[in-house]
Design a protein around this motif. Sequence first.
Motif, PDB file in Angstrom:
ATOM      1  N   UNK A  48      39.342  36.405  25.640  1.00  0.00           N
ATOM      2  CA  UNK A  48      39.658  36.783  27.013  1.00  0.00           C
ATOM      3  C   UNK A  48      38.365  36.955  27.796  1.00  0.00           C
ATOM      4  N   UNK A  49      38.469  36.862  29.106  1.00  0.00           N
ATOM      5  CA  UNK A  49      37.305  36.928  29.972  1.00  0.00           C
ATOM      6  C   UNK A  49      37.198  38.311  30.589  1.00  0.00           C
ATOM      7  N   UNK A  50      36.055  38.940  30.394  1.00  0.00           N
ATOM      8  CA  UNK A  50      35.758  40.249  30.965  1.00  0.00           C
ATOM      9  C   UNK A  50      34.638  40.073  31.973  1.00  0.00           C
ATOM     10  N   UNK A  51      34.870  40.519  33.204  1.00  0.00           N
ATOM     11  CA  UNK A  51      33.883  40.435  34.278  1.00  0.00           C
ATOM     12  C   UNK A  51      33.602  41.840  34.763  1.00  0.00           C
ATOM     13  N   UNK A  52      32.318  42.220  34.805  1.00  0.00           N
ATOM     14  CA  UNK A  52      31.947  43.547  35.287  1.00  0.00           C
ATOM     15  C   UNK A  52      30.790  43.439  36.282  1.00  0.00           C
ATOM     16  N   UNK A  62      51.072  38.170  35.763  1.00  0.00           N
ATOM     17  CA  UNK A  62      49.824  37.936  36.473  1.00  0.00           C
ATOM     18  C   UNK A  62      48.847  37.127  35.633  1.00  0.00           C
ATOM     19  N   UNK A  63      47.850  36.560  36.326  1.00  0.00           N
ATOM     20  CA  UNK A  63      46.798  35.789  35.669  1.00  0.00           C
ATOM     21  C   UNK A  63      45.517  36.590  35.465  1.00  0.00           C
ATOM     22  N   UNK A  64      45.317  37.635  36.269  1.00  0.00           N
ATOM     23  CA  UNK A  64      44.088  38.422  36.180  1.00  0.00           C
ATOM     24  C   UNK A  64      44.352  39.848  36.638  1.00  0.00           C
ATOM     25  N   UNK A  65      43.482  40.747  36.173  1.00  0.00           N
ATOM     26  CA  UNK A  65      43.547  42.164  36.509  1.00  0.00           C
ATOM     27  C   UNK A  65      42.203  42.583  37.079  1.00  0.00           C
ATOM     28  N   UNK A  66      42.214  43.317  38.193  1.00  0.00           N
ATOM     29  CA  UNK A  66      40.990  43.822  38.821  1.00  0.00           C
ATOM     30  C   UNK A  66      41.077  45.338  38.916  1.00  0.00           C
ATOM     31  N   UNK A  67      39.983  46.006  38.499  1.00  0.00           N
ATOM     32  CA  UNK A  67      39.913  47.468  38.538  1.00  0.00           C
ATOM     33  C   UNK A  67      38.743  47.884  39.423  1.00  0.00           C
ATOM     34  N   UNK A  88      36.108  31.955  39.970  1.00  0.00           N
ATOM     35  CA  UNK A  88      35.729  30.889  39.051  1.00  0.00           C
ATOM     36  C   UNK A  88      36.501  31.008  37.723  1.00  0.00           C
ATOM     37  N   UNK A  89      36.635  32.227  37.213  1.00  0.00           N
ATOM     38  CA  UNK A  89      37.370  32.435  35.963  1.00  0.00           C
ATOM     39  C   UNK A  89      38.832  32.030  36.120  1.00  0.00           C
ATOM     40  N   UNK A  90      39.433  32.348  37.249  1.00  0.00           N
ATOM     41  CA  UNK A  90      40.829  31.969  37.479  1.00  0.00           C
ATOM     42  C   UNK A  90      40.971  30.461  37.627  1.00  0.00           C
ATOM     43  N   UNK A  91      40.016  29.841  38.260  1.00  0.00           N
ATOM     44  CA  UNK A  91      40.059  28.391  38.437  1.00  0.00           C
ATOM     45  C   UNK A  91      39.971  27.677  37.100  1.00  0.00           C
ATOM     46  N   UNK A  92      39.167  28.231  36.187  1.00  0.00           N
ATOM     47  CA  UNK A  92      38.950  27.608  34.873  1.00  0.00           C
ATOM     48  C   UNK A  92      40.050  27.954  33.877  1.00  0.00           C
ATOM     49  N   UNK A  93      40.845  28.976  34.183  1.00  0.00           N
ATOM     50  CA  UNK A  93      41.888  29.412  33.240  1.00  0.00           C
ATOM     51  C   UNK A  93      43.018  28.408  33.143  1.00  0.00           C
ATOM     52  N   UNK A 107      26.457  40.833  38.081  1.00  0.00           N
ATOM     53  CA  UNK A 107      27.732  40.489  37.463  1.00  0.00           C
ATOM     54  C   UNK A 107      27.456  40.063  36.025  1.00  0.00           C
ATOM     55  N   UNK A 108      28.334  40.482  35.126  1.00  0.00           N
ATOM     56  CA  UNK A 108      28.239  40.077  33.726  1.00  0.00           C
ATOM     57  C   UNK A 108      29.604  39.578  33.296  1.00  0.00           C
ATOM     58  N   UNK A 109      29.630  38.354  32.788  1.00  0.00           N
ATOM     59  CA  UNK A 109      30.867  37.789  32.272  1.00  0.00           C
ATOM     60  C   UNK A 109      30.740  37.669  30.772  1.00  0.00           C
ATOM     61  N   UNK A 110      31.729  38.168  30.069  1.00  0.00           N
ATOM     62  CA  UNK A 110      31.749  38.147  28.613  1.00  0.00           C
ATOM     63  C   UNK A 110      33.076  37.532  28.196  1.00  0.00           C
ATOM     64  N   UNK A 111      33.016  36.459  27.415  1.00  0.00           N
ATOM     65  CA  UNK A 111      34.237  35.765  27.024  1.00  0.00           C
ATOM     66  C   UNK A 111      34.623  35.970  25.583  1.00  0.00           C
ATOM     67  N   UNK A 112      34.186  37.045  24.981  1.00  0.00           N
ATOM     68  CA  UNK A 112      34.441  37.270  23.552  1.00  0.00           C
ATOM     69  C   UNK A 112      35.913  37.550  23.261  1.00  0.00           C
TER      70      UNK A 112
END
Length: 187
Positions: free
Chosen positions: A162-166, A75-80, A182-187, A154-159
């Motif tokens: 990896x990209x963390x979105x909450x 997979x490219x992304x995980x959603x919880x 947007x994160x998936x498009x830019x990945x 929404x908070x995006x943290x790229x530290x």
Amino acid sequence: MSTTLNGKKVLIITSNKGIERDELLKPLEALKGMGATVTHATIDGGDAQTVLQDTDKDISVTSDTRLAGLSADQFDALVIPGGTVNADTLRQDTDAQRLVKAFADAGKTVAAICHGPWVLIDAGVVEGKTLTSYPSVRTDLLNAKAADWVDAEVKQCGANGWTLITSRTPDDLPAFNEAIGKALLEA
């Protein structure tokens, strides 16, 4: 958001009960609508019981597979999604913890809403990150050495590669879904 995520694969993980309905279905529908292939995996496979307002049983949603045996490489992304029962159950599941850690280690996008960041805490991936969540999760995140907690839709943290979105609540789902796309498009 005009996005084409054809070829992108997203994994949504939940327990089999206590999932906040819109926090499961709205990202699933939005990401599919953007062209992504979305897989919903549960701890036990089969049906997942959704709730409204964390206590009122709503609809059952049939998952695509079980968490066991899945790999971040697929997979490219995980959603919880949130829901207190869902997040509290997932945070104790070794397969859920393994997957979260693997997505982070692989530098992929991980997104969690409402009480979903509890799972991130138990997977050991929040230290040094800036996140948002349902307000009652704030203290848990700070105790887990998250860098900061912010009150934002929404908070995006790229530290750390990896990209963390909450996000905080179902009210934030439009911004949450857009940030994932947007994160998936830019990945």
